[in-house]
Design a protein around this motif. Sequence first.
Motif, PDB file in Angstrom:
ATOM      1  N   TYR A   1      -4.491  -6.344   1.951  1.00 34.47           N
ATOM      2  CA  TYR A   1      -4.732  -6.278   0.509  1.00 34.47           C
ATOM      3  C   TYR A   1      -6.011  -5.501   0.177  1.00 34.47           C
ATOM      4  CZ  TYR A   1      -5.743  -7.864  -4.262  1.00 34.47           C
ATOM      5  OH  TYR A   1      -6.033  -7.915  -5.599  1.00 34.47           O
ATOM      6  N   GLY A   2      -7.138  -5.940   0.765  1.00 36.93           N
ATOM      7  CA  GLY A   2      -8.432  -5.412   0.343  1.00 36.93           C
ATOM      8  C   GLY A   2      -8.603  -3.925   0.543  1.00 36.93           C
ATOM      9  N   SER A   3      -8.200  -3.404   1.698  1.00 35.93           N
ATOM     10  CA  SER A   3      -8.422  -1.989   1.974  1.00 35.93           C
ATOM     11  C   SER A   3      -7.371  -1.092   1.330  1.00 35.93           C
ATOM     12  CB  SER A   3      -8.427  -1.745   3.490  1.00 35.93           C
ATOM     13  OG  SER A   3      -7.177  -2.088   4.055  1.00 35.93           O
ATOM     14  N   VAL A   4      -6.301  -1.667   0.770  1.00 35.13           N
ATOM     15  CA  VAL A   4      -5.211  -0.871   0.217  1.00 35.13           C
ATOM     16  C   VAL A   4      -5.350  -0.678  -1.288  1.00 35.13           C
ATOM     17  CG1 VAL A   4      -2.714  -0.781  -0.120  1.00 35.13           C
ATOM     18  CG2 VAL A   4      -3.636  -1.554   2.053  1.00 35.13           C
ATOM     19  N   ILE A   5      -5.779  -1.706  -2.004  1.00 33.09           N
ATOM     20  CA  ILE A   5      -5.732  -1.632  -3.470  1.00 33.09           C
ATOM     21  C   ILE A   5      -6.644  -0.552  -4.024  1.00 33.09           C
ATOM     22  CG2 ILE A   5      -5.037  -4.029  -3.753  1.00 33.09           C
ATOM     23  CD1 ILE A   5      -7.963  -4.691  -4.353  1.00 33.09           C
ATOM     24  N   PHE A   6      -7.698  -0.183  -3.288  1.00 35.98           N
ATOM     25  CA  PHE A   6      -8.608   0.838  -3.802  1.00 35.98           C
ATOM     26  C   PHE A   6      -8.043   2.247  -3.647  1.00 35.98           C
ATOM     27  CE2 PHE A   6     -11.371  -2.755  -2.832  1.00 35.98           C
ATOM     28  CZ  PHE A   6     -12.141  -2.833  -3.984  1.00 35.98           C
ATOM     29  N   ILE A   7      -7.248   2.472  -2.618  1.00 40.44           N
ATOM     30  CA  ILE A   7      -6.730   3.814  -2.362  1.00 40.44           C
ATOM     31  C   ILE A   7      -5.287   3.973  -2.826  1.00 40.44           C
ATOM     32  CG2 ILE A   7      -5.853   3.311  -0.044  1.00 40.44           C
ATOM     33  CD1 ILE A   7      -6.905   6.030   0.846  1.00 40.44           C
ATOM     34  N   ALA A   8      -4.615   2.852  -3.154  1.00 42.00           N
ATOM     35  CA  ALA A   8      -3.191   2.927  -3.495  1.00 42.00           C
ATOM     36  C   ALA A   8      -2.937   3.467  -4.891  1.00 42.00           C
ATOM     37  CB  ALA A   8      -2.561   1.542  -3.355  1.00 42.00           C
ATOM     38  N   GLY A   9      -3.832   3.200  -5.815  1.00 44.01           N
ATOM     39  CA  GLY A   9      -3.557   3.566  -7.201  1.00 44.01           C
ATOM     40  C   GLY A   9      -2.796   2.493  -7.944  1.00 44.01           C
ATOM     41  N   ASN A  10      -2.066   1.640  -7.213  1.00 43.48           N
ATOM     42  CA  ASN A  10      -1.394   0.466  -7.782  1.00 43.48           C
ATOM     43  C   ASN A  10      -0.472   0.822  -8.952  1.00 43.48           C
ATOM     44  OD1 ASN A  10      -3.048  -0.967  -5.955  1.00 43.48           O
ATOM     45  ND2 ASN A  10      -4.685  -1.036  -7.467  1.00 43.48           N
ATOM     46  N   ILE A  11       0.306   1.876  -8.773  1.00 38.65           N
ATOM     47  CA  ILE A  11       1.244   2.306  -9.808  1.00 38.65           C
ATOM     48  C   ILE A  11       2.583   1.604  -9.561  1.00 38.65           C
ATOM     49  CG2 ILE A  11       2.405   4.288 -10.850  1.00 38.65           C
ATOM     50  CD1 ILE A  11       0.191   6.040  -9.671  1.00 38.65           C
ATOM     51  N   PRO A  12       3.083   0.834 -10.536  1.00 39.21           N
ATOM     52  CA  PRO A  12       4.360   0.138 -10.332  1.00 39.21           C
ATOM     53  C   PRO A  12       5.473   1.107  -9.956  1.00 39.21           C
ATOM     54  CG  PRO A  12       3.258  -0.695 -12.293  1.00 39.21           C
ATOM     55  CD  PRO A  12       2.465   0.501 -11.832  1.00 39.21           C
ATOM     56  N   TYR A  13       6.321   0.673  -9.030  1.00 40.05           N
ATOM     57  CA  TYR A  13       7.454   1.422  -8.504  1.00 40.05           C
ATOM     58  C   TYR A  13       7.046   2.637  -7.659  1.00 40.05           C
ATOM     59  CZ  TYR A  13       9.841  -1.251 -12.145  1.00 40.05           C
ATOM     60  OH  TYR A  13      10.302  -2.261 -12.951  1.00 40.05           O
ATOM     61  N   VAL A  14       5.752   2.900  -7.527  1.00 41.54           N
ATOM     62  CA  VAL A  14       5.294   4.065  -6.763  1.00 41.54           C
ATOM     63  C   VAL A  14       4.382   3.653  -5.614  1.00 41.54           C
ATOM     64  CG1 VAL A  14       4.053   6.261  -6.846  1.00 41.54           C
ATOM     65  CG2 VAL A  14       5.498   5.563  -8.770  1.00 41.54           C
ATOM     66  N   SER A  15       3.253   3.042  -5.929  1.00 39.13           N
ATOM     67  CA  SER A  15       2.265   2.711  -4.894  1.00 39.13           C
ATOM     68  C   SER A  15       1.755   1.282  -5.041  1.00 39.13           C
ATOM     69  CB  SER A  15       1.085   3.692  -4.960  1.00 39.13           C
ATOM     70  OG  SER A  15       0.457   3.624  -6.230  1.00 39.13           O
ATOM     71  N   GLU A  16       2.591   0.400  -5.534  1.00 36.11           N
ATOM     72  CA  GLU A  16       2.210  -1.003  -5.700  1.00 36.11           C
ATOM     73  C   GLU A  16       2.731  -1.813  -4.513  1.00 36.11           C
ATOM     74  OE1 GLU A  16       2.149  -3.821  -9.539  1.00 36.11           O
ATOM     75  OE2 GLU A  16       4.179  -3.395  -8.792  1.00 36.11           O
ATOM     76  N   ILE A  17       1.826  -2.476  -3.794  1.00 34.75           N
ATOM     77  CA  ILE A  17       2.217  -3.245  -2.616  1.00 34.75           C
ATOM     78  C   ILE A  17       2.573  -4.671  -3.016  1.00 34.75           C
ATOM     79  CG2 ILE A  17       0.854  -1.848  -1.030  1.00 34.75           C
ATOM     80  CD1 ILE A  17      -1.306  -4.005  -1.151  1.00 34.75           C
ATOM     81  N   ALA A  18       3.327  -5.348  -2.158  1.00 33.24           N
ATOM     82  CA  ALA A  18       3.784  -6.700  -2.451  1.00 33.24           C
ATOM     83  C   ALA A  18       2.633  -7.709  -2.568  1.00 33.24           C
ATOM     84  CB  ALA A  18       4.790  -7.144  -1.399  1.00 33.24           C
ATOM     85  N   PRO A  19       1.610  -7.683  -1.688  1.00 36.46           N
ATOM     86  CA  PRO A  19       0.500  -8.628  -1.869  1.00 36.46           C
ATOM     87  C   PRO A  19      -0.189  -8.497  -3.219  1.00 36.46           C
ATOM     88  CG  PRO A  19       0.441  -7.739   0.341  1.00 36.46           C
ATOM     89  CD  PRO A  19       1.491  -6.961  -0.406  1.00 36.46           C
ATOM     90  N   LEU A  20      -0.331  -7.259  -3.726  1.00 37.09           N
ATOM     91  CA  LEU A  20      -0.929  -7.081  -5.045  1.00 37.09           C
ATOM     92  C   LEU A  20      -0.049  -7.679  -6.130  1.00 37.09           C
ATOM     93  CD1 LEU A  20      -3.041  -5.868  -6.963  1.00 37.09           C
ATOM     94  CD2 LEU A  20      -1.719  -3.743  -6.925  1.00 37.09           C
ATOM     95  N   LEU A  21       1.254  -7.541  -5.987  1.00 39.35           N
ATOM     96  CA  LEU A  21       2.178  -8.105  -6.969  1.00 39.35           C
ATOM     97  C   LEU A  21       2.089  -9.630  -6.980  1.00 39.35           C
ATOM     98  CD1 LEU A  21       4.265  -7.237  -9.048  1.00 39.35           C
ATOM     99  CD2 LEU A  21       6.012  -7.389  -7.266  1.00 39.35           C
ATOM    100  N   ILE A  22       1.881 -10.234  -5.817  1.00 34.37           N
ATOM    101  CA  ILE A  22       1.707 -11.689  -5.768  1.00 34.37           C
ATOM    102  C   ILE A  22       0.446 -12.094  -6.505  1.00 34.37           C
ATOM    103  CG2 ILE A  22       1.254 -13.615  -4.211  1.00 34.37           C
ATOM    104  CD1 ILE A  22       3.024 -12.261  -2.158  1.00 34.37           C
ATOM    105  N   VAL A  23      -0.654 -11.376  -6.278  1.00 39.79           N
ATOM    106  CA  VAL A  23      -1.910 -11.687  -6.965  1.00 39.79           C
ATOM    107  C   VAL A  23      -1.750 -11.529  -8.468  1.00 39.79           C
ATOM    108  CG1 VAL A  23      -4.313 -10.953  -7.246  1.00 39.79           C
ATOM    109  CG2 VAL A  23      -3.323 -11.097  -4.959  1.00 39.79           C
ATOM    110  N   MET A  24      -1.053 -10.501  -8.907  1.00 44.85           N
ATOM    111  CA  MET A  24      -0.842 -10.296 -10.337  1.00 44.85           C
ATOM    112  C   MET A  24      -0.036 -11.439 -10.940  1.00 44.85           C
ATOM    113  SD  MET A  24      -0.092  -6.190 -10.427  1.00 44.85           S
ATOM    114  CE  MET A  24       0.323  -6.259 -12.161  1.00 44.85           C
ATOM    115  N   ARG A  25       0.982 -11.896 -10.224  1.00 46.92           N
ATOM    116  CA  ARG A  25       1.768 -13.030 -10.722  1.00 46.92           C
ATOM    117  C   ARG A  25       0.912 -14.286 -10.822  1.00 46.92           C
ATOM    118  NH1 ARG A  25       4.521  -9.567 -12.226  1.00 46.92           N
ATOM    119  NH2 ARG A  25       6.672  -9.058 -11.614  1.00 46.92           N
TER     120      ARG A  25
END
Length: 294
Positions: free
Chosen positions: A228-252
């Motif tokens: 989670y930690g090292s990915v969210i800064f470089i991923a961009g966190n764009i839904p359907y493009v670069s959003e990872i599952a752990p981030l989606l859990i945190v958002m929920r």
Amino acid sequence: MASSEFGGAAVSPATRRSARRPFRAPSALPGFGLAYGFTWLYLGLIILLPLGAVVLWAGSLGPARLLTIATEPRTLAALKLSFGLSLAAAALNAVFGLLLAWVLTRYEFPGRRLVDAAVDLPFALPTAVAGIALSAIYAPNGWVGSLVPFKIAYTPLGVFVALVFIGLPFVVRTVQPVLADVDHALEEAAATLGAGRARTVFSVVLPILGPALLTGFALAFARAVGEYGSVIFIAGNIPYVSEIAPLLIVMRLEEFDYAGATAIATAMLALSFAILLLVNLIEAWSRRRLGHGR
């Protein structure tokens, strides 16, 4: 009923299997019962109890609702990204981790100890610091990002780079001690019999390293899929493009949607367990093939 060759009492197949594979191996050290009980107690409290709580909570949602949440398009996209890139990163680390372990084990060169110590940096570096550093380097105006003609940061490629970074040490540290213990006489014997270097590596060395390499692959994959930690800064966190599952859990969880978070976590748990089980079965088969299985 069959009897022994010397007229002894009949022995059932179950008894013969039990004799071949005893529950407790002979040992001069006492305390097996205490150690065995403590092992199950510790495993249950630290691992099984939290995972069981997640499964029970998910079961309370009902199969229909659980399936509906887990198969939402956004959830499926996040799961596909996390598991697909984690498998790809683990596979790449298996190749280059093996090469790195080979160089560190078989060659002496200036700076070898420095390189060997640098392998462990992803273990010690906080994940948030790693994410910020990777973002600064691979951003469009970063040291590397400004030199390449395509975008790395804030894309799935950036996620892949982060997963490779955090997973490499697992392969190197798993393969390295096994490679160091490989008897050089086996390679010399193969060369004496006329085998070339490539055939010696693929026919003699790699089969011995196979179980360790699979273990390193499984560890790298397990670390990557939950990163989670090292990915969210470089991923961009764009839904359907670069959003990872752990981030989606945190958002929920931040939205107080505990049912959605639990459903996604359960889907990740089931997929991870299935993949790791498959890897462990292949590893066990390879050990038996080499005569090391039980």
